[in-house]
Design a protein around this motif. Structure first.
Motif, PDB file in Angstrom:
ATOM      1  N   ALA A 136       0.837  -1.200   0.000  1.00  0.00           N
ATOM      2  CA  ALA A 136       0.000   0.000   0.000  1.00  0.00           C
ATOM      3  C   ALA A 136       0.878   1.260   0.000  1.00  0.00           C
ATOM      4  CB  ALA A 136      -0.941  -0.001   1.204  1.00  0.00           C
ATOM      5  N   GLN A 139       2.186   2.059  -3.393  1.00  0.00           N
ATOM      6  CA  GLN A 139       1.157   2.592  -4.286  1.00  0.00           C
ATOM      7  C   GLN A 139       0.709   3.999  -3.882  1.00  0.00           C
ATOM      8  OE1 GLN A 139       0.148   0.860  -7.082  1.00  0.00           O
ATOM      9  NE2 GLN A 139       1.787  -0.510  -6.461  1.00  0.00           N
ATOM     10  N   GLY A 140       0.489   4.189  -2.576  1.00  0.00           N
ATOM     11  CA  GLY A 140      -0.122   5.448  -2.143  1.00  0.00           C
ATOM     12  C   GLY A 140       0.515   6.114  -0.947  1.00  0.00           C
ATOM     13  N   GLN A 143       0.033   7.253   3.935  1.00  0.00           N
ATOM     14  CA  GLN A 143      -1.404   7.406   4.197  1.00  0.00           C
ATOM     15  C   GLN A 143      -2.161   6.142   3.775  1.00  0.00           C
ATOM     16  OE1 GLN A 143       0.427   9.512   2.330  1.00  0.00           O
ATOM     17  NE2 GLN A 143       0.526  11.402   3.510  1.00  0.00           N
ATOM     18  N   ALA A 144      -1.786   5.563   2.654  1.00  0.00           N
ATOM     19  CA  ALA A 144      -2.453   4.348   2.173  1.00  0.00           C
ATOM     20  C   ALA A 144      -2.182   3.177   3.118  1.00  0.00           C
ATOM     21  CB  ALA A 144      -1.998   4.015   0.756  1.00  0.00           C
ATOM     22  N   SER A 145      -0.969   3.109   3.610  1.00  0.00           N
ATOM     23  CA  SER A 145      -0.600   2.043   4.540  1.00  0.00           C
ATOM     24  C   SER A 145      -1.358   2.190   5.857  1.00  0.00           C
ATOM     25  CB  SER A 145       0.917   2.087   4.772  1.00  0.00           C
ATOM     26  OG  SER A 145       1.327   1.066   5.626  1.00  0.00           O
TER      27      SER A 145
END
Length: 168
Positions: A136, A139-140, A143-145
Motif C-alpha cells: 500500500a 502505491q499510495g 497514508q495508504a498504509s
C-alpha cells in the motif's frame, strides 16, 4: 545469552529482554548486552546513532509513524518490529516503548524500549499484514498504509492495542 539462528533469522530466549533508551530524536543512549550482541554492532557503534540503524526494509513506515506519534504524545505503545543486524540478518521483537519523563520538570526527555521474543502466532498474523501495508505504501504512500491498517482493525472491530496484545 542464547541467540540461535535459523537461516538468516536470529532468535533469542523468551526469558531474555532487549533494552534500549534513546533521546528525543531517537538516538541510542543505552543498549543492554543482548541488544548489542543480537544487533552485531559494538556498543560504541550504537551509542549516539539513530535507532533506525536497525530498521528492516520489510517494516512499513506507517508502523513507525504510529509508534512515534504515540510516544511523542507521552503514551506507551506495543508493536511487532522486524529489525536487521549489522550483518544483514534479521530478528523479530515484540516491543514495549514508553516515554521517559523527568520527574522534577515533568518534561519528556527520551524513550525506553523493552523488547522480548515474539510469539510465532503473532508473527504469522503480523508479517502478512506488514507485507500488505508495504505494498500500500508503494502505491499510495504512508497514508495508504495507515488506511489499510485502520480498515483491517475496523473490520476486526478491535483497537490497535487490543490487536497487538491479542497476538502475543
Amino acid at each position: 545469552m542464547s541467540i540461535t539462528q535459523k537461516g538468516e533469522e536470529l532468535h533469542f530466549d523468551e526469558n531474555q529482554f532487549i533494552v534500549s533508551k534513546t533521546d528525543l530524536k531517537g538516538r541510542i543512549t543505552y543498549a543492554n548486552d543482548l541488544f548489542i550482541q543480537i544487533s552485531g554492532f559494538k556498543e560504541q557503534e550504537l551509542i549516539g546513532t539513530p535507532h533506525n540503524i536497525l530498521r528492516h526494509p520489510d517494516m512499513p513506515r506507517a508502523i513507525f509513524k504510529l509508534l512515534w506519534d504515540r510516544v511523542q504524545a507521552g503514551k506507551e505503545v506495543f508493536a511487532y518490529v522486524k529489525n536487521k543486524t549489522k550483518n544483514n540478518k534479521y530478528y523479530w521483537v515484540h516491543a514495549y516503548i514508553t516515554p521517559i519523563v523527568d520527574t522534577k520538570t515533568q518534561q519528556l526527555i527520551g524513550y525506553h524500549s523493552v523488547r522480548r521474543s515474539p510469539s510465532a502466532k503473532g508473527i504469522e498474523v503480523i508479517a502478512p499484514l506488514y507485507k500488505k501495508m508495504l505494498q500500500a505504501e508503494e502505491q499510495g504512500g504512508i497514508q495508504a498504509s495507515t488506511a489499510l491498517l485502520d480498515n483491517t482493525l475496523s473490520q476486526l472491530k478491535v483497537s490497535y492495542d487490543a490487536f497487538i496484545l491479542s497476538h502475543e
